[in-house]
Enzyme design. Structure first.
Site, mmCIF file in Angstrom:
data_model
loop_
_atom_site.group_PDB
_atom_site.id
_atom_site.type_symbol
_atom_site.label_atom_id
_atom_site.label_comp_id
_atom_site.label_asym_id
_atom_site.label_seq_id
_atom_site.Cartn_x
_atom_site.Cartn_y
_atom_site.Cartn_z
ATOM 1 N N GLU A 24 0.839 -1.212 0.000
ATOM 2 C CA GLU A 24 0.000 0.000 0.000
ATOM 3 C C GLU A 24 0.869 1.255 0.000
ATOM 4 O O GLU A 24 2.079 1.211 0.260
ATOM 5 C CB GLU A 24 -0.929 -0.001 1.213
ATOM 6 C CG GLU A 24 -0.201 0.002 2.547
ATOM 7 C CD GLU A 24 -1.052 0.587 3.683
ATOM 8 O OE1 GLU A 24 -1.593 1.697 3.531
ATOM 9 O OE2 GLU A 24 -1.154 -0.079 4.734
ATOM 10 N N LYS A 158 -3.560 -2.302 15.642
ATOM 11 C CA LYS A 158 -2.944 -1.408 16.624
ATOM 12 C C LYS A 158 -3.825 -1.217 17.828
ATOM 13 O O LYS A 158 -5.043 -1.214 17.719
ATOM 14 C CB LYS A 158 -2.763 -0.044 15.992
ATOM 15 C CG LYS A 158 -1.528 0.032 15.194
ATOM 16 C CD LYS A 158 -1.033 1.436 15.086
ATOM 17 C CE LYS A 158 0.361 1.351 14.524
ATOM 18 N NZ LYS A 158 0.527 2.108 13.317
#
Ligand code: PSU
Ligand code: MN
Length: 304
Positions: A24, A158
């Site tokens: 990405e 995360k």
């Protein structure tokens, strides 16, 4: 079909039918500061080559969808200002109006599938944000995993996210969440978390077979591979918890919403840890790139 511009090495790999790993670009423009972003992106590409596959970094440059960037394009993107962060909702608009956009996990999956690439490596995926019960902030990455047949290798989610809720959404959407080599779901900066992963696999070959089987059964969607951060690069959860809490409360106080939330939190955590978060981030992305390369090579054999 829309026009896709391929890098020379991706075109060669496609012609040879060899393994390709998508990468990405939001991580480059919105996830890491310059100049480390460009250095890391180039390093991760090299890790993929060293593992015997070909990297394909995906981005929209002046309205053209690129699959694989030449070194100078990567360099320019890493320094560019005002690059749009494009997800599923924005990528067609970005192309249509001729803008430059960095692709999120969702948009990278869409482009990878159009290019026939089945494996994608990144750092962390977007998920359900803390406080989503009032903000409704849930990343489009989760719905993309449910509908686009790309296996995404990440280091879990995360701790800026609500990980239990993220796992619930993935389960509801029928996304296989596979921890690599351990039972617990890794939590990005920490290899272990208190949550057990729904599935576990211990080899790239098994992951490739699961991807292949999903396709053979006519099921849409991909897989999320949760690859734990290497032990030497871990940051203790106790160290990060107060940092994340502070970043989150600043975001709330400043009224940060929508697409700006994830980049804001990542930037503040980088500053508050004096760059330690970035060192860990680099180690885990490289680790994910290596695993993704093995999966991509195994898929070449299966698809043959
Ligand atoms: N999480 C990270 N690093 C990142 C991102 C997420 O640890 O760089 C980026 C990815 O591109 C991901 C996007 O797809 O943020 C998710 O943004 P949002 O939460 O706005 O969907
Ligand atoms: Mn969001």
């Amino acid at each position: 079909m829309i026009d896709i511009r391929y890098s020379a090495e991706v075109r060669a790999a496609q012609a040879a039918g060899s393994a390709i790993v998508a990468l990405e670009s939001t991580i480059i423009t919105h996830g890491m500061p310059y100049p480390q972003n460009v250095e890391v992106a180039a390093q991760v590409e090299q890790d993929i080559r060293d593992a015997g596959a070909t990297p394909a970094t995906i981005a929209v440059l002046d309205g053209v969808l690129h699959v694989g960037l030449e070194p100078e394009q990567l360099q320019a993107l890493g320094q560019a200002k005002n690059v749009a962060k494009v997800s599923r909702a924005d990528i067609p608009a970005c192309i249509a109006i001729g803008r430059t956009g960095a692709t999120t996990v969702a948009a990278t999956m869409i482009a990878a599938r159009l290019a026939g690439i089945q494996v994608f490596a990144t750092g962390g995926i977007g998920g359900v944000h803390k406080g989503a019960e009032t903000s409704f902030d849930i990343s489009a990455d989760l719905m993309e995993l449910a509908q686009t047949a790309v296996t995404v290798v990440a280091a879990g989610a995360k701790a800026i996210l609500d990980i239990p809720k993220t796992l619930e959404i993935l389960e509801t959407q029928g996304v296989p969440v596979i921890a690599y080599g351990q039972d617990s779901f890794p939590a990005f900066w920490s290899a272990q978390s208190d949550l057990s992963a729904p599935l576990r696999m211990d080899s790239a070959a098994e992951i490739a077979r699961a991807h292949f089987t999903r396709g053979a059964m006519g099921l849409p969607g991909g897989q999320l591979i949760a690859n734990p951060i290497p032990a030497e690069a871990e940051i203790a959860a106790e160290t990060l918890a107060p940092v994340i809490a502070q970043a989150q409360s600043e975001a709330d106080a400043q009224g940060v919403t929508g697409k700006a939330v994830t980049p804001f939190l990542l930037q503040r955590i980088f500053e508050l840890t004096e760059g330690r978060s970035l060192t860990a981030n680099i180690a885990l992305v490289r680790n994910n790139a290596r695993l993704a390369s093995e999966i991509a090579k195994d898929l070449v054999t299966l698809n043959a």
